[in-house]
Design a protein around this motif. Sequence first.
Motif, PDB file in Angstrom:
ATOM      1  N   ARG A 334      -7.461   7.453   7.511  1.00 18.88           N
ATOM      2  CA  ARG A 334      -6.131   6.885   7.668  1.00 18.88           C
ATOM      3  C   ARG A 334      -5.931   6.642   9.163  1.00 18.88           C
ATOM      4  N   VAL A 338      -0.102  10.608   7.568  1.00 20.10           N
ATOM      5  CA  VAL A 338       0.649  10.074   6.428  1.00 20.10           C
ATOM      6  C   VAL A 338       2.065  10.652   6.467  1.00 20.10           C
ATOM      7  N   GLU A 354       6.739   0.100   6.711  1.00 14.73           N
ATOM      8  CA  GLU A 354       5.886   1.253   6.427  1.00 14.73           C
ATOM      9  C   GLU A 354       4.581   1.215   7.227  1.00 14.73           C
ATOM     10  N   ASP A 359      -1.482   3.988   7.061  1.00 15.71           N
ATOM     11  CA  ASP A 359      -2.377   2.967   6.520  1.00 15.71           C
ATOM     12  C   ASP A 359      -3.800   3.522   6.434  1.00 15.71           C
ATOM     13  N   ARG A 374       0.248   0.798   3.851  1.00 13.49           N
ATOM     14  CA  ARG A 374       1.227   1.726   3.293  1.00 13.49           C
ATOM     15  C   ARG A 374       2.373   0.913   2.711  1.00 13.49           C
ATOM     16  N   TYR A 380       0.457   2.419  -1.709  1.00 12.33           N
ATOM     17  CA  TYR A 380      -0.380   1.507  -0.939  1.00 12.33           C
ATOM     18  C   TYR A 380      -0.488   0.171  -1.652  1.00 12.33           C
TER      19      TYR A 380
END
Length: 554
Positions: A334, A338, A354, A359, A374, A380
């Motif tokens: 990522r 998150v 987002e 991501d 995201r 997602y």
Amino acid sequence: MNSSPATAEDGLHVTVRDEVLPPNSVSFTEVNFTGATAVRSQVVVAFATQPLDGTGDGAGWPASFKLSPTECEEVPGYKAVFTCLLWPNQSRGPEFVVSTDAPEMTTLYRGYAYIPPGGDLAEGIEAARSAGARPATATSGMSRSVVMSREHALRNTVAYDLPDVPAGKTVRQALRIHANDAGRLYLNFLRADGQVSRPREDIQIGNVTTGPGSSCTLNSPKVDAGVLNLNCRLEPGDHTITYELTAAPGVHAWRMRALTSYNIYTSNGFDDTYVRQTGTFSTVGAPVLPRHDLLARDTSGQLFWYNNTGTAATPFSPRAPFTTGWQTYNKITRLSPVVEKLIYSTGVVPAGAERGRGDIVARDSAGYLWYYDRQFAHGYATRVKVGSGWNIYNQLAGAGDVNRDSRMDLVARDASGVLWLYKGTGSTSSARFATRVKIGSGWGIYNQLAAGADLNDDGKPDLVARDASGVLWLYKGTGSATAPYATRVKVGTGWKIYNQLSLAGDLTNDGKTDAVARDTSGVLWLYKGTGSATAPFAKRSKIGGGWNIYNTIL
């Protein structure tokens, strides 16, 4: 046989109501009565486009009203006069669908008259057809349905006087309503858009005051998402309604919305009939620190989501299955920690809102790199192909916003030990990253890289690297795209026992970046962040065992 209409003294009372209708709605000819016996009787209903005076002028209904199928029977020889069987407690007469383009102030008049068992039908018809020219009785009279447009409804306005509410304090707020029409006002509170989705804190509403021509019911004293707090009835005129909000001592700093909905209609339309307006204010308290979640992939390719609780003792809620099919990737990272989802009242998230909240990029066995944005609604979005040739790298690590341009970046190490920076572009197409920039060589000495979060509280994302002997090194972020990391600093030894390492973000609600590490027995450990560049982690604490079922922890 009694041929005269029943009177109030007989114990029967018939009521109907005037209707205020929006275009694109249904008009109900609803007759209610009390005091009747179980014996069937009748009611006569006559319709006209002008007050019923017994002449029959205007008999019928406006062109924008369409009669629905009805069990009532039209009386032969009369236009728009119906008889309907009346059962105990209620009878529903003819109904009409009002068209979308019904003109403003279109009016349907209806006269009604009750006919008791054995009563004279002709007298009932005459009473209904002339209801606008005679006084109403307990069993006869006239009502009307008036169409008022959306533009008409919007003449009813609310102004807000909403001072902020400090934690542990009580503040009085006010609504100043211009009621062009009689109606109902509803008040509830929501968190403002763009904030993290978190359970509501303890805020109470009470001590409501109103003035002449208005009255309010306190539906619920607790300010909470989805809860109606005030339900007020207002007559035409200008009104001020005040109330107190009390915030508990521990309330955090939230941006809040006071949402009013004003309804002038007696029946809902097929479109939204409420005049919705919003005022904003804040609760004043400690800042709301975003929580960071954890993702983990098992050997079958199932991705699981662990929501963060904000507590060091149990930092994660029980896992929730998320999506499948991730076994096709041999590298997943990522780009930044998150972060918990944001709340939007309409469910529609602005483009890019987002982005930068976790991501994911993933590389498949053919060397293609895929980008997962995201997304609020489903976690997602559908993957986007970034490009091919990414199998030249043996390490991929999301770097966060290395060069401080609000776009998430990626670092990649090739087989010769060179570390490369791929700056994020912010593009929604396949061109997610700019041409690579060489960071430096000699990175082949490390067998684990973790990045994307700020460890020393300077607002720049850092990187940690573990060498073959188990020494952990910190590379502080500089904010420069050409030289994104400062000279390494040794931060600890003994990290060789871990086969997974992640800078997961703030897991303990103290505003500092924490790390999680899994040992070879499957135990996951929490390293609380300290904010120090020389000793960025406190002593480890055990989260729990069984984490060896995962081959990737993000």
